[in-house]
Design a protein around this motif. Structure first.
Motif, short mmCIF file in Angstrom:
data_model
loop_
_atom_site.label_atom_id
_atom_site.label_comp_id
_atom_site.label_asym_id
_atom_site.label_seq_id
_atom_site.Cartn_x
_atom_site.Cartn_y
_atom_site.Cartn_z
N GLY A 135 0.83 -1.21 0.00
CA GLY A 135 0.00 0.00 0.00
C GLY A 135 0.86 1.25 0.00
O GLY A 135 0.44 2.31 -0.46
N VAL A 136 2.06 1.10 0.53
CA VAL A 136 3.06 2.17 0.58
C VAL A 136 4.41 1.54 0.28
O VAL A 136 4.71 0.44 0.78
CB VAL A 136 3.10 2.86 1.96
CG1 VAL A 136 4.23 3.89 2.03
CG2 VAL A 136 1.76 3.52 2.28
N MET A 137 5.22 2.20 -0.52
CA MET A 137 6.60 1.78 -0.72
C MET A 137 7.50 2.92 -0.27
O MET A 137 7.40 4.05 -0.76
CB MET A 137 6.86 1.47 -2.19
CG MET A 137 8.28 0.96 -2.47
SD MET A 137 8.60 -0.67 -1.76
CE MET A 137 7.63 -1.68 -2.88
N ARG A 138 8.35 2.62 0.70
CA ARG A 138 9.26 3.65 1.23
C ARG A 138 10.64 3.47 0.61
O ARG A 138 11.19 2.36 0.60
CB ARG A 138 9.34 3.55 2.75
CG ARG A 138 10.14 4.70 3.38
CD ARG A 138 10.21 4.57 4.88
NE ARG A 138 10.95 5.68 5.48
CZ ARG A 138 11.41 5.69 6.73
NH1 ARG A 138 11.18 4.65 7.52
NH2 ARG A 138 12.08 6.74 7.18
N ILE A 139 11.19 4.57 0.10
CA ILE A 139 12.50 4.57 -0.54
C ILE A 139 13.40 5.48 0.29
O ILE A 139 13.13 6.68 0.44
CB ILE A 139 12.42 5.11 -1.99
CG1 ILE A 139 11.24 4.48 -2.74
CG2 ILE A 139 13.74 4.88 -2.71
CD1 ILE A 139 11.25 2.99 -2.83
N VAL A 140 14.48 4.90 0.82
CA VAL A 140 15.35 5.64 1.73
C VAL A 140 16.80 5.51 1.28
O VAL A 140 17.27 4.42 0.93
CB VAL A 140 15.22 5.11 3.18
CG1 VAL A 140 16.19 5.83 4.10
CG2 VAL A 140 13.79 5.27 3.67
N ALA A 141 17.51 6.64 1.28
CA ALA A 141 18.95 6.66 1.05
C ALA A 141 19.54 7.65 2.04
O ALA A 141 19.00 8.76 2.21
CB ALA A 141 19.28 7.06 -0.37
N GLU A 142 20.64 7.27 2.69
CA GLU A 142 21.24 8.17 3.68
C GLU A 142 22.12 9.22 3.02
O GLU A 142 22.16 10.38 3.45
CB GLU A 142 22.04 7.36 4.70
CG GLU A 142 21.17 6.49 5.59
CD GLU A 142 21.95 5.80 6.67
OE1 GLU A 142 23.17 6.09 6.80
OE2 GLU A 142 21.37 4.97 7.40
N THR A 143 22.84 8.81 1.97
CA THR A 143 23.73 9.74 1.27
C THR A 143 23.48 9.61 -0.22
O THR A 143 23.83 8.60 -0.82
CB THR A 143 25.21 9.44 1.56
OG1 THR A 143 25.41 9.41 2.97
CG2 THR A 143 26.10 10.50 0.93
N PRO A 144 22.85 10.60 -0.87
CA PRO A 144 22.31 11.82 -0.27
C PRO A 144 21.01 11.54 0.48
O PRO A 144 20.47 10.45 0.40
CB PRO A 144 22.05 12.69 -1.51
CG PRO A 144 21.69 11.69 -2.56
CD PRO A 144 22.57 10.50 -2.30
#
Length: 376
Positions: A320-329
């Motif tokens: 229902g939700v897709m979370r996309i995370v990157a620390e750098t950047p």
């Protein structure tokens, strides 16, 4: 003195032994490969380093039962307009989400309308003529009435569909395509086309302007939106390389992002293959690429924010939700309100949704994305 075979005799001998599903013709600054629809016998030569054959050209010299290659064209616009067409050179043995096990030239079309209607059509060609001029590609899948034509520098592509049996006629034009990328960055910085072992990826148009003018079953699908074009190919069947596959293109604020988060089969000693690219939509500049182990994480959630199983398995709930995370950047975005525009919702799913979150500390809530989930 040994007897020499004539050119015709050699051609007939190769044809009878099943070694000529494709032939290559050379002309001035032009390279054409002709594939027929049957599965080839023998080994296929697969290209995984950027060479002189053209960035967007075929990466296989023949199509046996283990290899695949495709050209993927996509456009989307809010609230729910999308058009995707994919020209394959692959059997269902090599890419298991296809249907026809014997014909290696399928063409698939998916479309969605703002009123929520979605369509899926598929057919196959008897002959495909795929050529490169400079780095751009062109292809004619005969007799389907479908073809594409790319400019030398890949900044422009024109796709045409005229197929009465499928009930689709019209054009899809891509212009202002930004500079291409390979899995780990610009082709000026790297020559490797390997997304992960045995799988290649070349992104000719990370984003551009898409103009869709199609008539589908008597209804007009007309919109101008964000366009995308890439190709994937491999030297082994998809199932030997992939357990789960997340890919997406998102536009939020002034940024466009493309990512992969891929889990190989459990027998592999590598946990994940992660790739991310970020572009400035206004200046059209390529800002960032990474292939690091922590480059990006794509994770599925239910609509209420409950984490779903990762890696997913066939039959798990559609995110229902897709979370996309990157620390750098600094990237933290969520694809929300996704509606299924392709797939069975079990093994293969493509979703079109809104995007909210932050990129480089700049936050917005009016974005859009198309994402894919493939599970084996």
């Amino acid at each position: 003195m040994p007897r020499l075979l004539s050119g015709l005799q050699i051609f007939l001998l190769l044809t009878l032994t099943g070694l000529t599903p494709a032939r290559t013709l050379f002309g001035r600054d032009r390279h054409e490969t002709i594939f027929n629809s049957s599965i080839a016998h023998g080994a296929s030569k697969v290209q995984l380093l950027l060479g002189s054959s053209g960035f967007d050209g075929p990466k296989l010299d023949s199509v046996n039962a283990s290899v695949y290659d495709w050209w993927y064209f996509q456009a989307m616009a809010r609230p729910f307009s999308s058009f995707v067409i994919v020209f394959f050179t692959s059997s269902a043995n090599a890419f298991p989400f296809l249907i026809d096990k014997d014909n290696v030239l399928p063409v698939w079309i998916w479309a969605s309308f703002d009123n929520g209607t979605t369509i899926r059509r598929q057919t196959h060609a008897e002959v495909a003529r795929i050529s490169t001029l400079g780095d751009g590609s062109s292809g004619r899948y005969e007799p389907t009435g479908m073809h594409w034509s790319g400019s030398r520098d890949m900044s422009k592509y024109d796709i045409s569909v005229d197929n009465k049996e499928l009930g689709i006629k019209g054009t899809f034009n891509i212009s202002l395509g930004t500079s291409p990328v390979l899995p780990c960055g610009s082709p000026k910085a790297t020559k490797s086309m390997e997304l992960m072992p045995n799988i290649g990826w070349a992104n000719a148009v990370p984003f551009g302007a898409g103009d869709v003018n199609m008539n589908i079953d008597g209804s007009d699908l007309r919109f101008t939106g964000l366009a995308y074009h890439d190709k994937n190919w491999a030297s082994v069947p998809f199932s030997q390389s992939v357990r789960s596959w997340y890919w997406g293109q998102a536009a939020i604020g002034k940024y466009v992002l493309i990512w992969f988060d891929i889990i190989p089969p459990s027998a592999s000693n590598h946990a994940e293959y992660k790739r991310i690219h970020i572009f400035d939509k206004d200046s059209r500049r390529h800002l960032y690429s990474s292939c690091a182990d922590d480059a990006v994480a794509a994770r599925p959630y239910s609509k209420d924010g409950t984490p779903l199983r990762f890696p997913p398995k066939p039959g798990d709930p559609v995110p229902g939700v897709m979370r996309i995370v990157a620390e750098t950047p600094a990237v933290d975005i969520r694809v929300v309100g996704g509606k299924r525009i392709a797939g069975d919702g079990r093994a293969y799913t493509r979703l079109f949704g809104g995007v909210e979150g932050c990129v480089y500390g700049e936050c917005a809530s009016e974005g859009m994305a198309i994402i894919e989930q493939m599970v084996l």
